[in-house]
Design a protein around this motif. Structure first.
Motif, PDB file in Angstrom:
ATOM      1  N   LEU A  46      -6.899  -4.514   5.073  1.00 30.12           N
ATOM      2  CA  LEU A  46      -8.268  -4.200   3.919  1.00 30.12           C
ATOM      3  C   LEU A  46      -9.350  -3.618   4.185  1.00 30.12           C
ATOM      4  O   LEU A  46      -9.379  -2.583   4.075  1.00 30.12           O
ATOM      5  CB  LEU A  46      -8.184  -4.296   2.486  1.00 30.12           C
ATOM      6  CG  LEU A  46      -8.855  -3.419   1.686  1.00 30.12           C
ATOM      7  CD1 LEU A  46      -8.482  -2.551   1.388  1.00 30.12           C
ATOM      8  CD2 LEU A  46      -8.374  -4.241   0.233  1.00 30.12           C
TER       9      LEU A  46
ATOM     10  N   THR B  50      -9.990  -1.110   7.084  1.00 31.02           N
ATOM     11  CA  THR B  50      -9.484   0.572   6.832  1.00 31.02           C
ATOM     12  C   THR B  50     -10.244   0.562   6.262  1.00 31.02           C
ATOM     13  O   THR B  50     -10.866   1.991   6.277  1.00 31.02           O
ATOM     14  CB  THR B  50      -7.873   0.133   5.103  1.00 31.02           C
ATOM     15  OG1 THR B  50      -7.036   0.114   6.122  1.00 31.02           O
ATOM     16  CG2 THR B  50      -7.844   1.263   5.122  1.00 31.02           C
TER      17      THR B  50
ATOM     18  N   ALA C 231       0.993  -0.923   0.121  1.00 30.66           N
ATOM     19  CA  ALA C 231       0.337   0.321   0.005  1.00 30.66           C
ATOM     20  C   ALA C 231       0.816   1.521  -0.210  1.00 30.66           C
ATOM     21  O   ALA C 231       1.991   1.514   0.691  1.00 30.66           O
ATOM     22  CB  ALA C 231      -0.969   0.229   0.762  1.00 30.66           C
TER      23      ALA C 231
ATOM     24  N   MET D 162      -0.452  -4.594   3.262  1.00 30.01           N
ATOM     25  CA  MET D 162      -1.932  -4.807   3.811  1.00 30.01           C
ATOM     26  C   MET D 162      -2.526  -6.093   3.492  1.00 30.01           C
ATOM     27  O   MET D 162      -2.155  -7.020   2.325  1.00 30.01           O
ATOM     28  CB  MET D 162      -2.910  -3.996   3.145  1.00 30.01           C
ATOM     29  CG  MET D 162      -2.646  -2.939   3.261  1.00 30.01           C
ATOM     30  SD  MET D 162      -3.529  -1.159   2.992  1.00 30.01           S
ATOM     31  CE  MET D 162      -5.080  -0.884   4.357  1.00 30.01           C
TER      32      MET D 162
ATOM     33  N   ALA E 264      -9.883   5.240  -0.982  1.00 22.84           N
ATOM     34  CA  ALA E 264      -8.777   3.643  -1.202  1.00 22.84           C
ATOM     35  C   ALA E 264      -8.622   3.814  -2.834  1.00 22.84           C
ATOM     36  O   ALA E 264      -9.740   3.835  -3.349  1.00 22.84           O
ATOM     37  CB  ALA E 264      -9.007   3.072  -0.563  1.00 22.84           C
TER      38      ALA E 264
ATOM     39  N   ILE F  72      -2.437  -0.730  -3.665  1.00 23.35           N
ATOM     40  CA  ILE F  72      -3.380  -0.180  -3.460  1.00 23.35           C
ATOM     41  C   ILE F  72      -2.528   1.095  -2.784  1.00 23.35           C
ATOM     42  O   ILE F  72      -1.463   1.359  -2.715  1.00 23.35           O
ATOM     43  CB  ILE F  72      -3.595  -0.575  -1.936  1.00 23.35           C
ATOM     44  CG1 ILE F  72      -4.317  -2.208  -1.993  1.00 23.35           C
ATOM     45  CG2 ILE F  72      -4.824   0.188  -0.945  1.00 23.35           C
ATOM     46  CD1 ILE F  72      -4.693  -2.376  -0.748  1.00 23.35           C
TER      47      ILE F  72
END
Length: 116
Positions: free
Chosen positions: A42, A45, A21, A37, A77, A86
């Motif tokens: 994820l 998040t 990420a 991640m 994101a 990501i």
């Protein structure tokens, strides 16, 4: 709860089930850090609005700022075109780097031959 299956299907993970990420300050574009991640990080998040990562050294989840107070409030994101990275755009409260620097990329530029 688990990661949305539609999102999970798009991810291309490494052999340890991780995806890098890239973390960027949402309003300036400043690159703050790179972290890892897994699906659970994820999911957390995306559902809490706070950046959560997988620590490869401690082998556990960690939410940025839980111990330092330097939280990352997620504004957006995105997955890259290959699904193997990501991009998190965050509002960084305090510093991003464990060294106390604003960004993990404050250690100095490397010389580039032929740079213009």
């Amino acid at each position: 709860m688990t990661l949305d299956p539609a999102i999970a299907a798009r991810l291309k993970r490494d052999p340890q089930g991780l995806v890098p990420a890239v973390v960027q300050q949402y309003d300036t574009g400043e690159v703050l850090m790179v972290a890892w991640m897994n699906d659970e990080a994820l999911h957390r998040t995306l559902t809490t609005g706070r950046a959560t990562y997988w620590s490869r050294s401690r082998n556990e989840l960690w939410t940025k700022g839980d111990t330092s107070g330097n939280v990352q409030l997620v504004k957006s994101a995105a997955l890259d075109c290959d699904g193997d990275t990501i991009l998190l755009r965050v509002d960084q409260v305090g510093v991003a780097c464990h060294t106390g620097d604003r960004t993990c990329f404050d250690a100095g530029e490397l010389p580039v031959s032929g740079a213009r």
